[in-house]
Design a protein around this motif. Structure first.
Motif, PDB file in Angstrom:
ATOM      1  N   MET A   1       0.819  -1.216   0.000  1.00  0.00           N
ATOM      2  CA  MET A   1       0.000   0.000   0.000  1.00  0.00           C
ATOM      3  C   MET A   1       0.856   1.270   0.000  1.00  0.00           C
ATOM      4  O   MET A   1       2.017   1.271   0.401  1.00  0.00           O
ATOM      5  CB  MET A   1      -0.932   0.010   1.215  1.00  0.00           C
ATOM      6  CG  MET A   1      -0.248   0.245   2.540  1.00  0.00           C
ATOM      7  SD  MET A   1      -1.443   0.195   3.894  1.00  0.00           S
ATOM      8  CE  MET A   1      -0.426   0.777   5.266  1.00  0.00           C
ATOM      9  N   GLU A   2       0.230   2.354  -0.442  1.00  0.00           N
ATOM     10  CA  GLU A   2       0.852   3.664  -0.394  1.00  0.00           C
ATOM     11  C   GLU A   2       0.825   4.193   1.049  1.00  0.00           C
ATOM     12  O   GLU A   2      -0.009   3.772   1.847  1.00  0.00           O
ATOM     13  CB  GLU A   2       0.113   4.639  -1.312  1.00  0.00           C
ATOM     14  CG  GLU A   2       0.198   4.304  -2.792  1.00  0.00           C
ATOM     15  CD  GLU A   2       1.631   4.377  -3.308  1.00  0.00           C
ATOM     16  OE1 GLU A   2       2.364   5.308  -2.909  1.00  0.00           O
ATOM     17  OE2 GLU A   2       2.012   3.503  -4.109  1.00  0.00           O
ATOM     18  N   PRO A   3       1.719   5.109   1.388  1.00  0.00           N
ATOM     19  CA  PRO A   3       1.674   5.687   2.734  1.00  0.00           C
ATOM     20  C   PRO A   3       0.350   6.400   2.969  1.00  0.00           C
ATOM     21  O   PRO A   3      -0.039   7.265   2.162  1.00  0.00           O
ATOM     22  CB  PRO A   3       2.838   6.687   2.737  1.00  0.00           C
ATOM     23  CG  PRO A   3       3.744   6.244   1.635  1.00  0.00           C
ATOM     24  CD  PRO A   3       2.856   5.627   0.596  1.00  0.00           C
ATOM     25  N   PRO A   4      -0.381   6.046   4.025  1.00  0.00           N
ATOM     26  CA  PRO A   4      -1.617   6.771   4.314  1.00  0.00           C
ATOM     27  C   PRO A   4      -1.301   8.190   4.793  1.00  0.00           C
ATOM     28  O   PRO A   4      -0.209   8.457   5.292  1.00  0.00           O
ATOM     29  CB  PRO A   4      -2.266   5.941   5.425  1.00  0.00           C
ATOM     30  CG  PRO A   4      -1.127   5.215   6.070  1.00  0.00           C
ATOM     31  CD  PRO A   4      -0.113   4.970   4.990  1.00  0.00           C
ATOM     32  N   ALA A   5      -2.263   9.080   4.627  1.00  0.00           N
ATOM     33  CA  ALA A   5      -2.051  10.466   5.044  1.00  0.00           C
ATOM     34  C   ALA A   5      -1.807  10.567   6.541  1.00  0.00           C
ATOM     35  O   ALA A   5      -1.052  11.416   7.008  1.00  0.00           O
ATOM     36  CB  ALA A   5      -3.254  11.315   4.639  1.00  0.00           C
TER      37      ALA A   5
ATOM     38  N   ASP B   1      -8.307   2.684   3.455  1.00  0.00           N
ATOM     39  CA  ASP B   1      -8.465   3.210   2.091  1.00  0.00           C
ATOM     40  C   ASP B   1      -7.307   2.780   1.200  1.00  0.00           C
ATOM     41  O   ASP B   1      -7.503   2.398   0.035  1.00  0.00           O
ATOM     42  CB  ASP B   1      -8.533   4.740   2.125  1.00  0.00           C
ATOM     43  CG  ASP B   1      -9.872   5.265   2.633  1.00  0.00           C
ATOM     44  OD1 ASP B   1     -10.832   4.478   2.714  1.00  0.00           O
ATOM     45  OD2 ASP B   1      -9.936   6.478   2.958  1.00  0.00           O
ATOM     46  N   GLU B   2      -6.086   2.845   1.742  1.00  0.00           N
ATOM     47  CA  GLU B   2      -4.910   2.470   0.946  1.00  0.00           C
ATOM     48  C   GLU B   2      -4.866   0.962   0.692  1.00  0.00           C
ATOM     49  O   GLU B   2      -4.453   0.516  -0.383  1.00  0.00           O
ATOM     50  CB  GLU B   2      -3.629   2.937   1.646  1.00  0.00           C
ATOM     51  CG  GLU B   2      -3.510   4.441   1.791  1.00  0.00           C
ATOM     52  CD  GLU B   2      -3.591   5.181   0.471  1.00  0.00           C
ATOM     53  OE1 GLU B   2      -3.258   4.585  -0.573  1.00  0.00           O
ATOM     54  OE2 GLU B   2      -3.990   6.360   0.478  1.00  0.00           O
ATOM     55  N   LYS B   3      -5.278   0.169   1.664  1.00  0.00           N
ATOM     56  CA  LYS B   3      -5.338  -1.280   1.461  1.00  0.00           C
ATOM     57  C   LYS B   3      -6.345  -1.628   0.367  1.00  0.00           C
ATOM     58  O   LYS B   3      -6.098  -2.499  -0.485  1.00  0.00           O
ATOM     59  CB  LYS B   3      -5.698  -1.980   2.767  1.00  0.00           C
ATOM     60  CG  LYS B   3      -4.573  -1.970   3.801  1.00  0.00           C
ATOM     61  CD  LYS B   3      -5.075  -2.303   5.188  1.00  0.00           C
ATOM     62  CE  LYS B   3      -5.758  -3.646   5.260  1.00  0.00           C
ATOM     63  NZ  LYS B   3      -6.321  -3.901   6.602  1.00  0.00           N
TER      64      LYS B   3
ATOM     65  N   ILE C   1      -6.005  -3.914  -3.351  1.00  0.00           N
ATOM     66  CA  ILE C   1      -6.832  -5.045  -3.783  1.00  0.00           C
ATOM     67  C   ILE C   1      -7.453  -4.755  -5.146  1.00  0.00           C
ATOM     68  O   ILE C   1      -7.485  -5.615  -6.037  1.00  0.00           O
ATOM     69  CB  ILE C   1      -7.929  -5.345  -2.737  1.00  0.00           C
ATOM     70  CG1 ILE C   1      -7.301  -5.687  -1.389  1.00  0.00           C
ATOM     71  CG2 ILE C   1      -8.809  -6.495  -3.207  1.00  0.00           C
ATOM     72  CD1 ILE C   1      -8.305  -5.843  -0.256  1.00  0.00           C
ATOM     73  N   ARG C   2      -7.930  -3.528  -5.323  1.00  0.00           N
ATOM     74  CA  ARG C   2      -8.569  -3.177  -6.594  1.00  0.00           C
ATOM     75  C   ARG C   2      -7.573  -3.077  -7.744  1.00  0.00           C
ATOM     76  O   ARG C   2      -7.966  -3.135  -8.914  1.00  0.00           O
ATOM     77  CB  ARG C   2      -9.333  -1.865  -6.424  1.00  0.00           C
ATOM     78  CG  ARG C   2     -10.584  -2.030  -5.562  1.00  0.00           C
ATOM     79  CD  ARG C   2     -11.307  -0.716  -5.319  1.00  0.00           C
ATOM     80  NE  ARG C   2     -12.593  -0.939  -4.650  1.00  0.00           N
ATOM     81  CZ  ARG C   2     -13.353   0.028  -4.134  1.00  0.00           C
ATOM     82  NH1 ARG C   2     -12.944   1.297  -4.224  1.00  0.00           N
ATOM     83  NH2 ARG C   2     -14.498  -0.254  -3.547  1.00  0.00           N
TER      84      ARG C   2
ATOM     85  N   THR D   1      -8.281   0.369  13.096  1.00  0.00           N
ATOM     86  CA  THR D   1      -7.182   0.360  12.123  1.00  0.00           C
ATOM     87  C   THR D   1      -6.803  -1.041  11.693  1.00  0.00           C
ATOM     88  O   THR D   1      -6.519  -1.289  10.510  1.00  0.00           O
ATOM     89  CB  THR D   1      -5.948   1.078  12.709  1.00  0.00           C
ATOM     90  OG1 THR D   1      -6.323   2.394  13.121  1.00  0.00           O
ATOM     91  CG2 THR D   1      -4.832   1.163  11.682  1.00  0.00           C
ATOM     92  N   LEU D   2      -6.767  -1.990  12.616  1.00  0.00           N
ATOM     93  CA  LEU D   2      -6.315  -3.345  12.318  1.00  0.00           C
ATOM     94  C   LEU D   2      -7.464  -4.304  12.017  1.00  0.00           C
ATOM     95  O   LEU D   2      -7.299  -5.524  12.081  1.00  0.00           O
ATOM     96  CB  LEU D   2      -5.472  -3.875  13.476  1.00  0.00           C
ATOM     97  CG  LEU D   2      -4.198  -3.082  13.777  1.00  0.00           C
ATOM     98  CD1 LEU D   2      -3.511  -3.618  15.021  1.00  0.00           C
ATOM     99  CD2 LEU D   2      -3.241  -3.113  12.592  1.00  0.00           C
ATOM    100  N   PHE D   3      -8.622  -3.751  11.668  1.00  0.00           N
ATOM    101  CA  PHE D   3      -9.785  -4.575  11.339  1.00  0.00           C
ATOM    102  C   PHE D   3     -10.221  -4.293   9.911  1.00  0.00           C
ATOM    103  O   PHE D   3     -10.042  -3.198   9.392  1.00  0.00           O
ATOM    104  CB  PHE D   3     -10.933  -4.286  12.318  1.00  0.00           C
ATOM    105  CG  PHE D   3     -10.619  -4.651  13.741  1.00  0.00           C
ATOM    106  CD1 PHE D   3     -11.002  -5.872  14.258  1.00  0.00           C
ATOM    107  CD2 PHE D   3      -9.914  -3.766  14.553  1.00  0.00           C
ATOM    108  CE1 PHE D   3     -10.699  -6.208  15.575  1.00  0.00           C
ATOM    109  CE2 PHE D   3      -9.606  -4.093  15.859  1.00  0.00           C
ATOM    110  CZ  PHE D   3      -9.993  -5.327  16.376  1.00  0.00           C
ATOM    111  N   MET D   4     -10.811  -5.287   9.274  1.00  0.00           N
ATOM    112  CA  MET D   4     -11.196  -5.178   7.873  1.00  0.00           C
ATOM    113  C   MET D   4     -12.531  -4.451   7.737  1.00  0.00           C
ATOM    114  O   MET D   4     -13.452  -4.671   8.512  1.00  0.00           O
ATOM    115  CB  MET D   4     -11.275  -6.573   7.246  1.00  0.00           C
ATOM    116  CG  MET D   4      -9.962  -7.333   7.262  1.00  0.00           C
ATOM    117  SD  MET D   4     -10.137  -9.051   6.740  1.00  0.00           S
ATOM    118  CE  MET D   4     -10.546  -8.844   5.014  1.00  0.00           C
ATOM    119  N   ARG D   5     -12.604  -3.614   6.739  1.00  0.00           N
ATOM    120  CA  ARG D   5     -13.829  -2.897   6.437  1.00  0.00           C
ATOM    121  C   ARG D   5     -14.668  -3.710   5.450  1.00  0.00           C
ATOM    122  O   ARG D   5     -14.140  -4.544   4.721  1.00  0.00           O
ATOM    123  CB  ARG D   5     -13.488  -1.525   5.863  1.00  0.00           C
ATOM    124  CG  ARG D   5     -14.571  -0.467   6.012  1.00  0.00           C
ATOM    125  CD  ARG D   5     -14.003   0.907   5.727  1.00  0.00           C
ATOM    126  NE  ARG D   5     -13.425   0.997   4.382  1.00  0.00           N
ATOM    127  CZ  ARG D   5     -12.668   1.998   3.972  1.00  0.00           C
ATOM    128  NH1 ARG D   5     -12.399   2.999   4.795  1.00  0.00           N
ATOM    129  NH2 ARG D   5     -12.183   2.017   2.743  1.00  0.00           N
TER     130      ARG D   5
END
Length: 486
Positions: A253-257, A266-268, A272-273, A429-433
């Protein structure tokens, strides 16, 4: 070095399935260790709920036995054990009926008393919906209530979407905690610290400098008593769609803001997409056979004609600027020769060697170990000591928690402990959306549908081996090698 333990707010935690295996092996021993660490306020209560007809005393006695079995390092203090057990209660509840809900509501404290209220669904996914509905219908849920659901989050995209919609009828997304214990491991979180907290790595973390990445989760155990579940799931659904996918996202993933739940997720989701579809010739499925000492998968699953994979290896690409044309090799399997979980970032060779061909080929490798001994190793190239010219040698710069923390390594928090405390804090933060889960299934489903449509059978491999030969060919034909399992 002494870690700083920050107490959480007082809470009522109800564990549906409180007499089950997960509660006895992981959830309650983890809470006991947090209690011994001083992180759980004395006003907090933990309530077991299941169909079994038990009273508080019977439940506490069963958990006393579990603590001595699964939290032995702390259970040697009888006063600490008893003090913890005094915070435990039990209610017999029928998840799909009406029995027990009134008693559970009477036991819970009023909404206005300021206690965090959380419900852990340590049950099969078929009960997630009925439990969520029961909580709402019996007045046990309010805006600050949190629910924790275990995997599997559906069997495919359709069922995952239906499950998300069912939970959304009763709870907001920010109240739902989809738990994946791999994300609670210390090393997984250290991966983010290494990437985004060190100038040394992040500038090199891209296709220009990284040759390829390997993600391995290998197990020595077979399917054991999970045969009927596993035969309907397989390694792709059981491991790749969730555990390995999450590790892939954190690596890529990219560095989150900022370091908060939605920014990270959002970055994760973007990773996937951006995953390319995987061609059939880039997937190897395997199934372990008997080596004369250990049983075969089909014997363990009690299905003599099973085509379910106990092993899978695949190569995938991420179509974005950071990772264009950089292969990601994923593999996981049961009944392998070693128990090991590792992320290996293999950097490219130097563009030109000034030492000549006799110096050999050398690459820096950052190995992030998740189990059995959590830690990280960075391989660097040095001169081999002694006379006789410039001979190069690869040596590890090793940081294992056992060595770095000494005796305190034993106190490194278990994944379940950390994640449950995050639930109480309200940190997702450590849970899936929900959209993250659905995106993972949207990538996984075509792969499964493809081999089912073709009628492919998994390749046999001996129990206790490194997996099917075709998996080695998958990476060898690219001029690369799997990391040695040990």
């Amino acid at each position: 070095m002494v870690s700083r333990v920050i107490p959480v707010a007082p809470f009522d935690l109800v564990i549906f399935g409180g007499t089950g295996d997960l509660a006895r092996r992981k959830i309650l021993p983890g809470l006991f260790r947090r209690f011994c660490a001083g992180q759980i306020p004395p006003e907090s209560r933990i309530i077991g709920a299941a169909r079994s007809e038990l009273d508080d005393a019977g439940f506490r006695e069963s958990i006393r036995e579990a603590l001595h079995e699964f939290a032995a390092s702390k259970a040697g203090d009888p006063d600490a054990v008893q003090d913890f057990l005094d915070h435990l209660y039990y209610v017999a509840v029928d998840a799909t009926g009406s029995n027990g809900w009134t008693q559970l509501k009477e036991l819970m404290r009023d909404d206005d008393e300021g206690y965090v209220r959380a419900f852990y669904f340590s049950v099969g996914p078929s009960l997630f919906g009925p439990l969520a509905e029961g909580l709402r219908n019996h007045g046990l849920a309010h805006r600050e209530t949190r629910i924790v659901v275990e995997k599997p989050f559906g069997h495919d995209l359709e069922t995952a979407r239906a499950l998300n919609e069912e939970l959304a009828q009763h709870f907001h997304e920010d109240q739902i905690y989809r738990i994946d214990h791999y994300l609670g491991k210390e090393t997984v979180q250290n991966l983010m610290a290494v990437r985004f907290g060190n100038m040394l790595f992040e500038p090199l973390w891209n296709a220009q400098y990284v040759d390829h990445i390997q993600i391995t989760v290998a197990e020595t155990v077979g399917v054991g008593g999970r045969g009927s579940y596993y035969d309907n799931s397989g390694a792709m659904r059981d491991m790749v769609q969730n555990h390995l996918m999450q590790l892939l996202c954190l690596i890529a993933m990219e560095p989150p803001a900022k370091f908060d739940a939605d920014a990270v997720r959002d970055e994760k989701l973007k990773v996937i997409r951006a995953l390319d579809p995987v061609d059939p010739d880039q997937i190897v499925r395997g199934q372990y056979t008997s080596d004369g000492k250990m049983s075969s998968y089909r014997e363990d699953a009690e299905n003599p004609v099973s085509k379910t994979e106990s092993y899978i290896a695949l190569k995938s690409y991420i179509s974005n600027w950071r990772w264009a044309n950089t292969p990601f090799y994923l593999r996981t399997g049961k009944r392998l020769n070693a128990r090991a979980s590792e992320i290996a970032v293999v950097f490219k060779e130097t563009p030109h060697s000034i030492f000549g061909i006799d110096s050999g080929r050398h690459r820096n490798v950052l190995s992030i170990r998740l189990q059995p001994d959590e830690g990280m190793t960075l391989g660097v190239t040095i001169k081999e000591p002694g006379p006789g010219g410039m001979r190069l040698l690869d040596v590890p710069l090793d940081m294992s928690f056992a060595d770095a923390l000494g005796p305190e390594a034993e106190e490194v928090t278990d994944a379940y402990e950390r994640l449950i405390m995050d639930v109480i804090r309200g940190n997702q933060t450590l849970f899936m959306r929900g959209d993250e889960v659905e995106a993972a299934w949207a990538w996984t489903d075509p792969l499964i549908e493809g081999w089912e449509r073709r009628g492919d059978s998994p390749k046999p491999y001996d129990a206790g081996s490194v997996g099917p030969d075709d998996a080695a060919f998958l990476i060898n034909r690219d001029g690369r090698r799997w990391r040695v399992l040990k």
